[in-house]
Motif scaffolding. Structure first.
Motif, PDB file in Angstrom:
ATOM      1  N   TYR A 166      35.170  32.222  52.582  1.00  0.00           N
ATOM      2  CA  TYR A 166      36.101  32.559  51.513  1.00  0.00           C
ATOM      3  C   TYR A 166      36.476  34.018  51.745  1.00  0.00           C
ATOM      4  N   ARG A 167      37.693  34.264  52.197  1.00  0.00           N
ATOM      5  CA  ARG A 167      38.159  35.614  52.524  1.00  0.00           C
ATOM      6  C   ARG A 167      38.994  36.143  51.363  1.00  0.00           C
ATOM      7  N   PHE A 168      38.480  37.145  50.700  1.00  0.00           N
ATOM      8  CA  PHE A 168      39.104  37.702  49.506  1.00  0.00           C
ATOM      9  C   PHE A 168      39.829  39.002  49.817  1.00  0.00           C
ATOM     10  N   ALA A 169      41.026  39.158  49.248  1.00  0.00           N
ATOM     11  CA  ALA A 169      41.746  40.430  49.239  1.00  0.00           C
ATOM     12  C   ALA A 169      41.919  40.818  47.775  1.00  0.00           C
ATOM     13  N   LEU A 170      41.491  42.029  47.433  1.00  0.00           N
ATOM     14  CA  LEU A 170      41.537  42.480  46.043  1.00  0.00           C
ATOM     15  C   LEU A 170      42.670  43.477  45.830  1.00  0.00           C
ATOM     16  N   ARG A 171      43.187  43.464  44.611  1.00  0.00           N
ATOM     17  CA  ARG A 171      44.159  44.461  44.175  1.00  0.00           C
ATOM     18  C   ARG A 171      43.849  44.768  42.715  1.00  0.00           C
ATOM     19  N   VAL A 223      34.573  43.774  54.469  1.00  0.00           N
ATOM     20  CA  VAL A 223      35.390  44.068  55.640  1.00  0.00           C
ATOM     21  C   VAL A 223      35.897  45.500  55.544  1.00  0.00           C
ATOM     22  N   ASP A 224      36.416  45.849  54.364  1.00  0.00           N
ATOM     23  CA  ASP A 224      36.868  47.210  54.077  1.00  0.00           C
ATOM     24  C   ASP A 224      36.909  47.358  52.558  1.00  0.00           C
ATOM     25  N   GLY A 225      37.584  48.357  52.052  1.00  0.00           N
ATOM     26  CA  GLY A 225      37.576  48.634  50.624  1.00  0.00           C
ATOM     27  C   GLY A 225      38.171  47.556  49.739  1.00  0.00           C
ATOM     28  N   THR A 226      39.009  46.688  50.289  1.00  0.00           N
ATOM     29  CA  THR A 226      39.651  45.659  49.473  1.00  0.00           C
ATOM     30  C   THR A 226      39.436  44.238  49.989  1.00  0.00           C
ATOM     31  N   HIS A 227      38.719  44.073  51.072  1.00  0.00           N
ATOM     32  CA  HIS A 227      38.528  42.744  51.672  1.00  0.00           C
ATOM     33  C   HIS A 227      37.041  42.400  51.809  1.00  0.00           C
ATOM     34  N   TRP A 228      36.715  41.194  51.397  1.00  0.00           N
ATOM     35  CA  TRP A 228      35.347  40.681  51.451  1.00  0.00           C
ATOM     36  C   TRP A 228      35.364  39.264  51.993  1.00  0.00           C
ATOM     37  N   VAL A 229      34.284  38.873  52.660  1.00  0.00           N
ATOM     38  CA  VAL A 229      34.129  37.499  53.137  1.00  0.00           C
ATOM     39  C   VAL A 229      32.803  36.966  52.613  1.00  0.00           C
ATOM     40  N   VAL A 230      32.863  35.803  51.982  1.00  0.00           N
ATOM     41  CA  VAL A 230      31.664  35.120  51.502  1.00  0.00           C
ATOM     42  C   VAL A 230      31.618  33.777  52.216  1.00  0.00           C
ATOM     43  N   LEU A 261      23.803  40.359  52.412  1.00  0.00           N
ATOM     44  CA  LEU A 261      23.973  41.364  51.357  1.00  0.00           C
ATOM     45  C   LEU A 261      23.501  40.709  50.068  1.00  0.00           C
ATOM     46  N   PRO A 262      22.812  41.400  49.216  1.00  0.00           N
ATOM     47  CA  PRO A 262      22.560  40.806  47.908  1.00  0.00           C
ATOM     48  C   PRO A 262      23.889  40.568  47.209  1.00  0.00           C
ATOM     49  N   SER A 263      23.954  39.611  46.296  1.00  0.00           N
ATOM     50  CA  SER A 263      25.202  39.301  45.610  1.00  0.00           C
ATOM     51  C   SER A 263      25.701  40.459  44.766  1.00  0.00           C
ATOM     52  N   ASP A 264      24.823  41.275  44.217  1.00  0.00           N
ATOM     53  CA  ASP A 264      25.240  42.345  43.322  1.00  0.00           C
ATOM     54  C   ASP A 264      26.290  43.276  43.932  1.00  0.00           C
ATOM     55  N   PRO A 265      26.217  43.645  45.230  1.00  0.00           N
ATOM     56  CA  PRO A 265      27.250  44.523  45.767  1.00  0.00           C
ATOM     57  C   PRO A 265      28.633  43.881  45.862  1.00  0.00           C
ATOM     58  N   LEU A 266      28.725  42.560  45.784  1.00  0.00           N
ATOM     59  CA  LEU A 266      30.045  41.937  45.771  1.00  0.00           C
ATOM     60  C   LEU A 266      30.818  42.443  44.562  1.00  0.00           C
ATOM     61  N   PRO A 267      32.115  42.639  44.700  1.00  0.00           N
ATOM     62  CA  PRO A 267      32.903  43.052  43.543  1.00  0.00           C
ATOM     63  C   PRO A 267      32.750  42.040  42.401  1.00  0.00           C
ATOM     64  N   ASN A 268      32.790  42.552  41.191  1.00  0.00           N
ATOM     65  CA  ASN A 268      32.628  41.729  40.010  1.00  0.00           C
ATOM     66  C   ASN A 268      33.580  40.529  40.017  1.00  0.00           C
ATOM     67  N   ALA A 269      34.848  40.745  40.354  1.00  0.00           N
ATOM     68  CA  ALA A 269      35.825  39.652  40.340  1.00  0.00           C
ATOM     69  C   ALA A 269      35.427  38.547  41.319  1.00  0.00           C
ATOM     70  N   VAL A 270      34.951  38.918  42.500  1.00  0.00           N
ATOM     71  CA  VAL A 270      34.547  37.932  43.500  1.00  0.00           C
ATOM     72  C   VAL A 270      33.314  37.171  43.018  1.00  0.00           C
ATOM     73  N   ARG A 271      32.317  37.896  42.561  1.00  0.00           N
ATOM     74  CA  ARG A 271      31.069  37.274  42.103  1.00  0.00           C
ATOM     75  C   ARG A 271      31.330  36.300  40.954  1.00  0.00           C
TER      76      ARG A 271
END
Length: 120
Positions: A101-106, A77-84, A7-17
């Motif tokens: 790096y497995r992120f869970a966002l809130r 992974v879903d609306g609140t979970h990302w893996v980098v 995935l290009p980095s841009d689609p990663l959520p701002n907080a994760v990037r």
């Protein structure tokens, strides 16, 4: 940091990037600003909870080694979970590691980060 992702980095959520950008250059102040107050970071088998412990982890993690970091994968992974997935090369035992790096966002902040070996 070189990006090679599915995935290009841009689609990663701002907080994760922005967290990753700060973490890679060891800027604990900026990196911790993307965490919730009650954030949890798990690195291998150690768990850090809350502002003080997570800040300490971000400040000290890997500081005894020299290494480079390359992002080699990212997926939602879903609306609140990302893996980098990152590849580290450096002076630590083994010299090379691939980590997820497995992120869970809130509420657009990182509530949980689990750092673990990338499955072979």
């Amino acid at each position: 940091m070189t990006h090679h992702t599915d995935l290009p980095s841009d689609p990663l959520p701002n907080a994760v990037r922005r967290f990753l950008a700060a973490h890679i250059v060891r800027d604990a102040d900026t990196a911790s600003s993307f965490l919730t107050e009650d954030a949890v970071i798990v690195d291998q088998d150690e768990t850090f909870r809350g502002r003080d412990e997570t800040y300490g982890f971000l400040r000290d993690a890997g500081s005894e080694f020299a290494y480079t970091t390359e992002q080699i994968g990212a997926h939602r992974v879903d609306g609140t979970h990302w893996v980098v997935t990152v590849r580290l090369e450096g002076t630590f035992p083994g010299g090379v590691a691939e980590l997820d790096y497995r992120f869970a966002l809130r509420a657009d902040r990182i509530a949980e980060l689990v750092i673990a070996n990338h499955p072979a």
